[in-house]
Enzyme design. Sequence first.
Site, PDB file in Angstrom:
ATOM      1  CB  CYS A   1      -3.639   3.250  -1.459  1.00 44.31           C
ATOM      2  SG  CYS A   1      -4.744   4.601  -1.103  1.00 44.31           S
TER       3      CYS A   1
ATOM      4  CG  ASP B   1       0.540  -2.205   6.338  1.00 41.04           C
ATOM      5  OD1 ASP B   1      -0.363  -2.207   7.195  1.00 41.04           O
ATOM      6  OD2 ASP B   1       0.440  -1.631   5.236  1.00 41.04           O
TER       7      ASP B   1
ATOM      8  CG  HIS C   1      -1.890   0.952   1.441  1.00 37.00           C
ATOM      9  ND1 HIS C   1      -1.651   2.252   1.796  1.00 37.00           N
ATOM     10  CD2 HIS C   1      -3.222   0.850   1.309  1.00 37.00           C
ATOM     11  CE1 HIS C   1      -2.802   2.916   1.870  1.00 37.00           C
ATOM     12  NE2 HIS C   1      -3.770   2.085   1.580  1.00 37.00           N
TER      13      HIS C   1
ATOM     14  CE  LYS D   1      -7.341   0.043   6.378  1.00 37.67           C
ATOM     15  NZ  LYS D   1      -8.098   0.539   5.236  1.00 37.67           N
TER      16      LYS D   1
ATOM     17  CD  GLN E   1      -6.964  -4.319   4.504  1.00 41.23           C
ATOM     18  OE1 GLN E   1      -7.885  -4.992   4.944  1.00 41.23           O
ATOM     19  NE2 GLN E   1      -7.153  -3.100   4.015  1.00 41.23           N
TER      20      GLN E   1
HETATM   21  N1  PMP Z   1      -1.834  -0.631   4.729  1.00 37.11           N
HETATM   22  C1  PMP Z   1      -2.785  -1.368   4.157  1.00 37.11           C
HETATM   23  C2  PMP Z   1      -2.445  -2.736   3.654  1.00 37.11           C
HETATM   24  C3  PMP Z   1      -4.081  -0.865   4.037  1.00 37.11           C
HETATM   25  O1  PMP Z   1      -5.031  -1.587   3.467  1.00 37.11           O
HETATM   26  C4  PMP Z   1      -4.359   0.438   4.522  1.00 37.11           C
HETATM   27  C5  PMP Z   1      -5.734   1.047   4.388  1.00 37.11           C
HETATM   28  N2  PMP Z   1      -6.313   0.893   3.136  1.00 37.11           N
HETATM   29  C6  PMP Z   1      -3.330   1.146   5.131  1.00 37.11           C
HETATM   30  C7  PMP Z   1      -2.091   0.590   5.221  1.00 37.11           C
HETATM   31  C8  PMP Z   1      -3.564   2.494   5.708  1.00 37.11           C
HETATM   32  O2  PMP Z   1      -4.381   2.372   6.842  1.00 37.11           O
HETATM   33  P1  PMP Z   1      -4.972   3.636   7.588  1.00 37.11           P
HETATM   34  O3  PMP Z   1      -6.245   4.003   6.900  1.00 37.11           O
HETATM   35  O4  PMP Z   1      -5.239   3.146   8.984  1.00 37.11           O
HETATM   36  O5  PMP Z   1      -3.946   4.687   7.551  1.00 37.11           O
END
Ligand code: PMP
Length: 414
Positions: A365, A199, A122, A225, A202
């Site tokens: 993203c 990270d 991401h 999430k 997810q």
């Molecule tokens: N990493 C991953 C794999 C994500 O899916 C996301 C959110 N789409 C993020 C980071 C960013 O998360 P946050 O919205 O909590 O900043």
Amino acid sequence: MLDVERIRNDFPILSRTVHGKPLAYLDNAATSHKPRAVIQALSEYYETYNSNVHRGVHSLSMEATDRYEEAREKVARFINAGAPESIIWTRNATESINLVARSWGESNISEGDEIVLTRLEHHSNLVPWQRVAAKKGAVLKFLDLTEDGRLDLDGADSVINTKTKLLAVTHVSNALGTVVPVKELAGMARSVGAAVLVDGAQSVPHQPVDVEELDCDFLAISGHKMMGPTGIGALYARRDVLEQMEPFLYGGEMVLEVSYEGASWNDLPMRFEAGTPNIAGAIGLGAAVDYLAGLGMENVREHEKQLTAYALDGLRGLEEIDLFGPWDVDSRGGILSFYSSDVHPHDLGTFLDQEGVAIRTGHHCAMPLMGALGVPATARASLYVYNTEQEVDTLVDALKRALRYFGDGASAAR
Ligand code: PMP
């Protein structure tokens, strides 16, 4: 087995309609819904003990401080972090990663060092490392993917080598659903003395995650999430690593002594929490963790695996779409990303919305990954513990109709 109908009753929003149709919410990778317990924890804070934390000697402030610190302990237990001081509150997973990039990366990464990421990352776990690499003269290296979107472990032990200073990888891809074998990669990183960041945006909401078992130094957590409020996230960091790190933001709360000439830093975790934090958010996330722990993360994962298998079966029947990511449910989370050359994903998403089905469309993203897949964007359905087979059927039926509609239109126009 979880009683999904009972779980659904805990989520007020799931009973609403969209365009007169029952809502089938399949956009959980973007954000999850909140159970009543979380919503109540937020209103209880504001209605009965709203107050600032740590500074007060009055009852409300002490109550708020206790609840806020209890929430930290809950998050620590949830990921087997040991000491609650290893949990730093942030705004979201993005801020957690930026904190590490700025406070740890800029002091520990030097010219010629290598930072290893995967091709799945991401933007939140890519752009901060691009900035560190540019500032410090370091090099980014990428772990490649196989045809079906798994991590290609064959070349991994040459990508991770003695120049590697940091391995920073997603646990589960938000774009393809791939589960990354973090433990195996962390073992390779450890053997060359590199630090490990995971990270967990997810993974933490969907499966048991144990930082001891993963053997990581850092884990980024996203509150919204995992049934928590927006605006709250957390960073897990090994205590001895945190002790060595420079603060990220400066100001009130994070200091011990201040004179006109200088300042000294507070103990952990406050050293990394400058200013008034998101008190309600942290307490709400604590309630979300209670809720998930009550369900049991093994059960959450099992439900999502079964539902993912069911969805894969349904989508497999649609010849017009390419479905990305691994086919076996042990190697993927409940994220189903697909593309049809007959219809732009945004049109598909708009069509499905008319049927009450909420999915996400776009690059998720992960622009470089879309480029590698050779598509401008995908449509992505993402499942959670409150989703049902019936909702998956609604998705597949609506998709069939959409593909017929746009397919016919596209051939008529040709
Ligand atoms: N990493 C991953 C794999 C994500 O899916 C996301 C959110 N789409 C993020 C980071 C960013 O998360 P946050 O919205 O909590 O900043």
